[in-house]
Scaffold this active site. Structure first.
Site, PDB file in Angstrom:
ATOM      1  N   ARG A  19       0.809  -1.226   0.000  1.00 43.50           N
ATOM      2  CA  ARG A  19       0.000   0.000   0.000  1.00 43.50           C
ATOM      3  C   ARG A  19       0.841   1.275   0.000  1.00 43.50           C
ATOM      4  O   ARG A  19       0.348   2.349   0.349  1.00 43.50           O
ATOM      5  CB  ARG A  19      -0.986   0.021   1.190  1.00 43.50           C
ATOM      6  CG  ARG A  19      -2.010  -1.109   1.142  1.00 43.50           C
ATOM      7  CD  ARG A  19      -3.110  -0.895   2.179  1.00 43.50           C
ATOM      8  NE  ARG A  19      -4.106  -1.928   2.077  1.00 43.50           N
ATOM      9  CZ  ARG A  19      -4.114  -3.039   2.798  1.00 43.50           C
ATOM     10  NH1 ARG A  19      -3.129  -3.259   3.678  1.00 43.50           N
ATOM     11  NH2 ARG A  19      -5.068  -3.928   2.661  1.00 43.50           N
ATOM     12  N   LYS A  66       2.993  11.472 -10.570  1.00 38.48           N
ATOM     13  CA  LYS A  66       2.102  10.657 -11.403  1.00 38.48           C
ATOM     14  C   LYS A  66       2.862   9.419 -11.863  1.00 38.48           C
ATOM     15  O   LYS A  66       3.878   9.521 -12.545  1.00 38.48           O
ATOM     16  CB  LYS A  66       1.609  11.464 -12.604  1.00 38.48           C
ATOM     17  CG  LYS A  66       0.604  12.536 -12.227  1.00 38.48           C
ATOM     18  CD  LYS A  66       0.259  13.426 -13.399  1.00 38.48           C
ATOM     19  CE  LYS A  66      -0.600  12.743 -14.426  1.00 38.48           C
ATOM     20  NZ  LYS A  66      -1.075  13.680 -15.464  1.00 38.48           N
ATOM     21  N   GLU A  78       8.821  18.221 -23.731  1.00 36.97           N
ATOM     22  CA  GLU A  78       8.211  18.604 -22.459  1.00 36.97           C
ATOM     23  C   GLU A  78       8.803  19.910 -21.940  1.00 36.97           C
ATOM     24  O   GLU A  78       8.134  20.674 -21.249  1.00 36.97           O
ATOM     25  CB  GLU A  78       8.399  17.488 -21.427  1.00 36.97           C
ATOM     26  CG  GLU A  78       7.819  16.134 -21.826  1.00 36.97           C
ATOM     27  CD  GLU A  78       6.300  16.087 -21.808  1.00 36.97           C
ATOM     28  OE1 GLU A  78       5.658  17.108 -21.468  1.00 36.97           O
ATOM     29  OE2 GLU A  78       5.739  15.020 -22.123  1.00 36.97           O
ATOM     30  N   LYS A 124       6.917  23.093 -13.717  1.00 31.07           N
ATOM     31  CA  LYS A 124       6.190  21.886 -13.323  1.00 31.07           C
ATOM     32  C   LYS A 124       5.902  21.907 -11.820  1.00 31.07           C
ATOM     33  O   LYS A 124       4.777  21.604 -11.384  1.00 31.07           O
ATOM     34  CB  LYS A 124       7.023  20.651 -13.698  1.00 31.07           C
ATOM     35  CG  LYS A 124       6.440  19.295 -13.271  1.00 31.07           C
ATOM     36  CD  LYS A 124       5.262  18.902 -14.132  1.00 31.07           C
ATOM     37  CE  LYS A 124       4.730  17.508 -13.798  1.00 31.07           C
ATOM     38  NZ  LYS A 124       5.521  16.427 -14.393  1.00 31.07           N
ATOM     39  N   GLU A 149      -4.520  16.931 -10.104  1.00 30.10           N
ATOM     40  CA  GLU A 149      -5.053  17.242 -11.436  1.00 30.10           C
ATOM     41  C   GLU A 149      -6.561  17.471 -11.413  1.00 30.10           C
ATOM     42  O   GLU A 149      -7.331  16.922 -12.195  1.00 30.10           O
ATOM     43  CB  GLU A 149      -4.710  16.138 -12.450  1.00 30.10           C
ATOM     44  CG  GLU A 149      -4.781  16.621 -13.891  1.00 30.10           C
ATOM     45  CD  GLU A 149      -4.220  15.628 -14.898  1.00 30.10           C
ATOM     46  OE1 GLU A 149      -4.858  15.466 -15.940  1.00 30.10           O
ATOM     47  OE2 GLU A 149      -3.153  15.043 -14.634  1.00 30.10           O
ATOM     48  N   ARG A 156      -3.473  21.604 -13.323  1.00 31.19           N
ATOM     49  CA  ARG A 156      -2.461  20.606 -13.677  1.00 31.19           C
ATOM     50  C   ARG A 156      -2.774  19.974 -15.033  1.00 31.19           C
ATOM     51  O   ARG A 156      -1.881  19.459 -15.713  1.00 31.19           O
ATOM     52  CB  ARG A 156      -2.346  19.535 -12.593  1.00 31.19           C
ATOM     53  CG  ARG A 156      -1.211  18.551 -12.877  1.00 31.19           C
ATOM     54  CD  ARG A 156      -0.830  17.703 -11.691  1.00 31.19           C
ATOM     55  NE  ARG A 156       0.243  16.782 -12.044  1.00 31.19           N
ATOM     56  CZ  ARG A 156       0.890  16.013 -11.186  1.00 31.19           C
ATOM     57  NH1 ARG A 156       0.586  16.059  -9.896  1.00 31.19           N
ATOM     58  NH2 ARG A 156       1.844  15.207 -11.591  1.00 31.19           N
ATOM     59  N   ASN A 163      -0.956  18.623 -19.844  1.00 29.46           N
ATOM     60  CA  ASN A 163      -1.288  17.658 -20.890  1.00 29.46           C
ATOM     61  C   ASN A 163      -1.365  18.307 -22.273  1.00 29.46           C
ATOM     62  O   ASN A 163      -1.833  17.675 -23.224  1.00 29.46           O
ATOM     63  CB  ASN A 163      -2.629  16.982 -20.567  1.00 29.46           C
ATOM     64  CG  ASN A 163      -2.538  16.076 -19.362  1.00 29.46           C
ATOM     65  OD1 ASN A 163      -1.651  15.244 -19.245  1.00 29.46           O
ATOM     66  ND2 ASN A 163      -3.461  16.258 -18.417  1.00 29.46           N
ATOM     67  N   HIS A 203      -0.853  16.314 -25.419  1.00 30.11           N
ATOM     68  CA  HIS A 203      -0.839  14.904 -25.045  1.00 30.11           C
ATOM     69  C   HIS A 203      -2.076  14.128 -25.482  1.00 30.11           C
ATOM     70  O   HIS A 203      -2.002  12.919 -25.667  1.00 30.11           O
ATOM     71  CB  HIS A 203      -0.657  14.753 -23.532  1.00 30.11           C
ATOM     72  CG  HIS A 203       0.733  15.053 -23.062  1.00 30.11           C
ATOM     73  ND1 HIS A 203       1.340  16.278 -23.254  1.00 30.11           N
ATOM     74  CD2 HIS A 203       1.646  14.282 -22.410  1.00 30.11           C
ATOM     75  CE1 HIS A 203       2.558  16.246 -22.724  1.00 30.11           C
ATOM     76  NE2 HIS A 203       2.765  15.051 -22.222  1.00 30.11           N
ATOM     77  N   HIS A 206       7.624   9.256 -27.089  1.00 28.51           N
ATOM     78  CA  HIS A 206       6.551  10.015 -26.453  1.00 28.51           C
ATOM     79  C   HIS A 206       6.625  11.493 -26.831  1.00 28.51           C
ATOM     80  O   HIS A 206       5.635  12.106 -27.252  1.00 28.51           O
ATOM     81  CB  HIS A 206       6.651   9.857 -24.937  1.00 28.51           C
ATOM     82  CG  HIS A 206       5.747  10.760 -24.169  1.00 28.51           C
ATOM     83  ND1 HIS A 206       4.379  10.591 -24.138  1.00 28.51           N
ATOM     84  CD2 HIS A 206       6.007  11.865 -23.417  1.00 28.51           C
ATOM     85  CE1 HIS A 206       3.835  11.543 -23.396  1.00 28.51           C
ATOM     86  NE2 HIS A 206       4.800  12.331 -22.945  1.00 28.51           N
TER      87      HIS A 206
END
Length: 361
Positions: A122, A143, A185, A227, A237, A241, A245, A248, A265
């Site tokens: 966990r 993330k 990015e 960032k 998000e 946030r 994207n 993306h 990517h």
């Protein structure tokens, strides 16, 4: 050494930027962590491990128990099967809740190692040690995820690292296509939040050959600061946030339809950013420097057109599975101007027409 603090609601941590940091990972864990690790589990990939894994292992005192796992290089490793293999290795090694996982590699390693850390018992602590330019973005913000055949990063969590140790010396062994992937990015952060940073990039980065360590360190500090600022304001998000994207939604669809690994990517995101800028002009009734942006991209050897083998209908279908879709409506990150982003719902017919027009060239 350059430092950027990321003070999120769940955890405050620091991004350290300096050449040669991989040789001091063990010392940093000793100095940074409140409680010393009971053991360390280093996850890397086949390309990075042969270059840097020994350096990181040797940075620890001999009294620390170290385990390691090396996954195949590439986006295809962000899979359920590799995730299960890593969990099995963690269990077989007897990792406990005081163990620390180290993600040594690029964005793929950071994402899957972080997801292992988020879900093992966990949640256990982990450290990001990025070795690619792309990972300057993915290693900050917490993330973590793996891919599903129907969508990229659709299975994941928010799990902040204890620290990010960015050894910029590792970047200078990267091939140009990896620089292109990561630099997407970097420019994104300027486009959505800092027009002055974007213009600095246009002026300073005209080639990926011969970049100085000082310029790269400053570039990373300024990019990561954007960032960090956004993540601090919106960790989960729920609002701004989503601006991160930009490019993306279509970029992920291109990756999905081509097959993970066919295009990097960042190269897919660049195509998505050009598309989003053109769409912004239609939806926002604004004028953006699209042609100048494309000319700069071409000088850096980027492809800016959607691959002709893809169809508008297929891309739209994948875009409708994006995490930002609400009640079936696609929410696109658009620009009012360079440095100011906004999220707007765009209807299917407008999107389909825009994609078809982009495919026509």
């Amino acid at each position: 050494m350059k430092e950027v603090t990321v003070p999120t609601a769940s955890k405050k941590y620091t991004v350290f930027i300096e050449s040669g940091l991989r040789h001091r990972v063990g010392r940093f864990l000793q100095d940074t962590l409140v409680k010393a690790p009971s053991s360390v589990f280093i996850i890397s990939d086949s390309n990075v491990a042969q270059r840097y894994l020994t350096d990181v292992i040797n940075s620890f005192e001999s009294s620390i128990q170290i385990y390691e796992a090396v996954i195949p290089s590439g986006e295809a490793s962000k899979s359920f099967s590799v995730y299960e293999q890593l969990l099995t290795k963690a269990l077989e090694s007897g990792l406990d809740r005081q163990s620390v996982i180290i993600a040594l590699g690029g964005g793929v390693v950071g994402d899957i190692a972080g997801f292992v850390a988020a879900t093992y018992m966990r949640g256990v602590r982990f450290i990001q040690v990025p070795t690619t330019l792309l990972a300057h973005d993915s290693s900050v913000g917490g993330k973590v995820a793996i891919n599903h055949a129907l969508g990229k990063n659709m299975v994941g969590a928010f799990h902040q690292p204890e620290a990010v140790l960015y050894d910029t010396e590792t970047l200078f062994s990267l091939p140009n296509h990896e620089w292109r992937s990561g630099f997407a990015e970097v420019m994104k952060h300027g486009l959505i939040r800092r027009s002055d940073f974007y213009q600095w990039l246009v002026n300073e980065v005209t080639s990926f050959d011969g970049l100085s360590t000082e310029l790269v360190n400053e570039m990373l500090e300024r990019s990561i600061a954007v960032k960090a600022e956004i993540v601090t304001e919106d960790e989960k998000e729920l609002g701004i946030r989503a601006y991160l994207n930009f490019g993306h939604t279509l970029g992920h669809a291109i990756e999905t339809k081509l097959g993970y690994g066919r295009i990097t990517h960042g190269e897919a995101v660049v195509i998505g950013m050009v598309f989003a800028m053109k769409l912004s002009e239609v939806v926002m009734q604004t004028t953006l420097p699209v042609e100048q942006f494309k000319a700069w991209l071409h000088s850096l050897q980027y492809q800016t057109d959607i691959p002709k083998e893809l169809s508008a209908g297929d891309l739209l279908t994948v875009m409708k599975k994006d995490k930002k879709v609400e009640a079936g409506a696609i929410r696109m990150v658009l620009l009012r101007c360079v440095g100011e982003a906004v999220v707007k719902e765009v209807d299917d017919s407008t999107l389909l027409q825009a994609i078809e027009k982009a495919l026509e060239g």
